[in-house]
Design an enzyme around this catalytic site. Structure first.
Site, PDB file in Angstrom:
ATOM      1  N   ASN A  61       0.836  -1.200   0.000  1.00  0.00           N
ATOM      2  CA  ASN A  61       0.000   0.000   0.000  1.00  0.00           C
ATOM      3  C   ASN A  61       0.873   1.254   0.000  1.00  0.00           C
ATOM      4  O   ASN A  61       1.936   1.298   0.622  1.00  0.00           O
ATOM      5  CB  ASN A  61      -1.003   0.004   1.156  1.00  0.00           C
ATOM      6  CG  ASN A  61      -0.378  -0.141   2.527  1.00  0.00           C
ATOM      7  OD1 ASN A  61       0.647  -0.777   2.684  1.00  0.00           O
ATOM      8  ND2 ASN A  61      -1.001   0.436   3.535  1.00  0.00           N
ATOM      9  N   GLU A  63       0.448   5.339   0.509  1.00  0.00           N
ATOM     10  CA  GLU A  63      -0.489   6.353   0.995  1.00  0.00           C
ATOM     11  C   GLU A  63      -0.100   7.753   0.532  1.00  0.00           C
ATOM     12  O   GLU A  63       0.972   7.962  -0.044  1.00  0.00           O
ATOM     13  CB  GLU A  63      -0.569   6.267   2.529  1.00  0.00           C
ATOM     14  CG  GLU A  63      -1.115   4.910   2.968  1.00  0.00           C
ATOM     15  CD  GLU A  63      -1.332   4.787   4.460  1.00  0.00           C
ATOM     16  OE1 GLU A  63      -0.844   5.640   5.233  1.00  0.00           O
ATOM     17  OE2 GLU A  63      -1.999   3.822   4.861  1.00  0.00           O
ATOM     18  N   CYS A  72      -4.458   0.697  -2.152  1.00  0.00           N
ATOM     19  CA  CYS A  72      -4.225  -0.560  -1.428  1.00  0.00           C
ATOM     20  C   CYS A  72      -3.175  -1.423  -2.129  1.00  0.00           C
ATOM     21  O   CYS A  72      -3.004  -1.365  -3.358  1.00  0.00           O
ATOM     22  CB  CYS A  72      -5.507  -1.377  -1.363  1.00  0.00           C
ATOM     23  SG  CYS A  72      -6.823  -0.645  -0.389  1.00  0.00           S
ATOM     24  N   GLU A  74      -3.305  -4.591  -2.767  1.00  0.00           N
ATOM     25  CA  GLU A  74      -3.860  -5.557  -3.730  1.00  0.00           C
ATOM     26  C   GLU A  74      -4.039  -4.927  -5.105  1.00  0.00           C
ATOM     27  O   GLU A  74      -3.705  -5.526  -6.131  1.00  0.00           O
ATOM     28  CB  GLU A  74      -5.229  -6.070  -3.241  1.00  0.00           C
ATOM     29  CG  GLU A  74      -5.176  -6.842  -1.960  1.00  0.00           C
ATOM     30  CD  GLU A  74      -5.384  -5.952  -0.729  1.00  0.00           C
ATOM     31  OE1 GLU A  74      -4.882  -4.805  -0.722  1.00  0.00           O
ATOM     32  OE2 GLU A  74      -6.046  -6.406   0.209  1.00  0.00           O
ATOM     33  N   CYS A 111     -10.329  -5.017   1.048  1.00  0.00           N
ATOM     34  CA  CYS A 111     -11.447  -4.066   1.030  1.00  0.00           C
ATOM     35  C   CYS A 111     -12.345  -4.320  -0.180  1.00  0.00           C
ATOM     36  O   CYS A 111     -11.982  -5.048  -1.113  1.00  0.00           O
ATOM     37  CB  CYS A 111     -10.932  -2.626   1.039  1.00  0.00           C
ATOM     38  SG  CYS A 111     -10.457  -1.999  -0.579  1.00  0.00           S
ATOM     39  N   CYS A 114     -10.953  -3.487  -3.708  1.00  0.00           N
ATOM     40  CA  CYS A 114      -9.977  -4.479  -4.189  1.00  0.00           C
ATOM     41  C   CYS A 114     -10.690  -5.747  -4.640  1.00  0.00           C
ATOM     42  O   CYS A 114     -10.305  -6.375  -5.623  1.00  0.00           O
ATOM     43  CB  CYS A 114      -8.941  -4.785  -3.105  1.00  0.00           C
ATOM     44  SG  CYS A 114      -7.797  -3.416  -2.852  1.00  0.00           S
TER      45      CYS A 114
END
Ligand code: THU
Length: 160
Positions: A61, A63, A72, A74, A111, A114
């Protein structure tokens, strides 16, 4: 009135019960957490995919101070794999997450966004993805995104 019941089968493994390819993928996802850029959440997520030509691609990830601009692990991993190897299906995806206290005890659930990208990837390559969710106490294996995203919305719902 009718009732529709949707079930998900999850296989729970200990690390030692996995075959060497899956162990390698879990190891790669765990090690990818060290390359996470997560100064805001301090939640380091790593992902690794094995492609149909056996290439392993990892991501983490990333940010941003403008929070929604981050992404994310994934999706970074899937998009990078698809961008680098557009002809290779994604066979297996492993995910691990690390906090200041170490790796999570329980498997990290991806999430919703994803999951939607995993669905698109399956449909793009006509290939179910084996999804490995790492937890220190056990590793979940879900065979195909349908187990994590039942009653999903995809291209087929638009008849395109
Ligand atoms: N995150 C992931 O990378 N994958 C998930 O499945 C859940 C959340 C990231 C996004 C954000 O950088 C941090 O974890 C906290 O939500």
């Amino acid at each position: 009135m009718e009732k529709l019941t949707i079930t998900t089968v999850i296989h729970i493994y200990q690390y030692n019960e996995l075959d060497s390819a899956d162990k390698k993928l879990i190891d790669a996802a765990k090690s990818a957490t060290t390359r996470s850029y997560s100064p805001y959440s301090k939640f380091a997520v790593g992902a690794a995919v094995r492609l149909s030509n056996n290439t392993v691609v990892t991501g983490s990830n990333q940010e941003n101070a403008a929070y929604p601009s981050g992404l994310c692990a994934e999706r970074i991993t899937l998009f990078y794999a698809n961008a680098q190897y557009p002809d290779q299906a994604v066979m297996t995806l492993a995910i691990a997450a690390h906090t200041k206290d170490g790796f999570l005890d329980n498997p990290i659930p991806p999430c919703g966004a994803c999951r939607q990208v995993m669905l698109e990837t399956e449909q793009r390559y006509h290939q179910q993805i084996r999804i490995l969710l790492y937890g220190e106490k056990g590793i979940y294996l879900i065979n195909g995104i349908n187990g994590l995203l039942p009653l999903s919305f995809g291209a087929s719902n638009m008849n395109v």
